[in-house]
Write a protein that holds these residues in place. Structure first.
Motif, PDB file in Angstrom:
ATOM      1  N   UNK A 189       0.857  -1.180   0.000  1.00  0.00           N
ATOM      2  CA  UNK A 189       0.000   0.000   0.000  1.00  0.00           C
ATOM      3  C   UNK A 189       0.899   1.238   0.000  1.00  0.00           C
ATOM      4  N   UNK A 190       0.587   2.179  -0.858  1.00  0.00           N
ATOM      5  CA  UNK A 190       1.379   3.400  -0.960  1.00  0.00           C
ATOM      6  C   UNK A 190       0.905   4.427   0.053  1.00  0.00           C
ATOM      7  N   UNK A 191       1.847   5.235   0.569  1.00  0.00           N
ATOM      8  CA  UNK A 191       1.497   6.268   1.537  1.00  0.00           C
ATOM      9  C   UNK A 191       1.929   7.651   1.096  1.00  0.00           C
ATOM     10  N   UNK A 192       2.443   7.743  -0.149  1.00  0.00           N
ATOM     11  CA  UNK A 192       2.921   9.038  -0.664  1.00  0.00           C
ATOM     12  C   UNK A 192       2.911   8.976  -2.191  1.00  0.00           C
ATOM     13  N   UNK A 193       3.206  10.087  -2.836  1.00  0.00           N
ATOM     14  CA  UNK A 193       3.295  10.085  -4.306  1.00  0.00           C
ATOM     15  C   UNK A 193       4.412   9.169  -4.772  1.00  0.00           C
ATOM     16  N   UNK A 194       5.553   9.241  -4.089  1.00  0.00           N
ATOM     17  CA  UNK A 194       6.682   8.372  -4.434  1.00  0.00           C
ATOM     18  C   UNK A 194       6.257   6.901  -4.313  1.00  0.00           C
TER      19      UNK A 194
END
Ligand code: ADP
Ligand code: MG
Length: 158
Positions: A139-144
């Motif tokens: 799961x992503x937590x930022x744009x990066x």
């Protein structure tokens, strides 16, 4: 974005996931690895660290809490926070100094220091399946993290 996942059929596939991830991180960010003991967090980390150019062994930083790897100006900091007693201990490890564009932080057992961690770019989670297989979800937590996540999705698309 919802959680994404892919099957890791054997140990080589788990190392391979680390290799692929190494390419997509561009050598920076904070990636956490959750999952029970023996699910493959260190195995995945080994694949990533070797893909960055490290040729020796990748030992689990269970007792040292942190193992640094330097590749020219680039570095990977491999944490295992299992034995961390207090989230504030992270400061004593110099954690703030590692939050730059040339450093990738890989953190096993982030649950031990959640209150002390900045934004996590990508959260990985490993679970056991039958026959030595593993499931990795992320799961992503930022744009990066979202950029990495999309690249992983494209790579592992059936
Ligand atoms: P963790 O860091 O999560 O405690 P390790 O990576 O140190 O886990 O250990 C995983 C163990 O499971 C290793 O002994 C490895 O050989 C074994 N193994 C078996 N199948 C797999 C798989 N599909 N992926 C990762 N490890 C596997
Ligand atoms: Mg480990």
């Amino acid at each position: 974005m919802p959680e994404q996942r892919t099957l890791l059929a054997d140990e080589a596939a788990t190392e391979g996931f680390g290799q692929v991830l190494a390419r997509f991180t561009r050598g920076q960010g904070i990636i956490t690895l959750s999952g029970d003991l023996g699910t493959g967090k260190t195995t995945l980390s080994r694949g990533l660290i070797r893909a960055c150019g490290h040729q020796g062994a990748v030992k689990s930083p269970t007792f040292t809490l942190l193992e640094p790897y330097q590749f020219g100006t680039q570095r990977v900091m491999h944490f295992d926070l299992y034995r961390l007693e207090d989230p504030e201990e992270l400061e004593f490890l110099g954690f703030r100094d590692y939050l730059d564009d040339n450093t990738l932080c890989l953190i096993e057992w982030p649950e031990k220091a959640l209150t002390a961690l900045p934004t996590i770019d990508l959260q990985l989670s490993l679970t056991y399946l039958e026959n030595d297989q593993r499931l990795v979800s992320w799961r992503a937590g930022s744009d990066h993290g979202e950029t990495i996540s999309q690249a992983l999705i494209a790579h592992y698309r059936p």
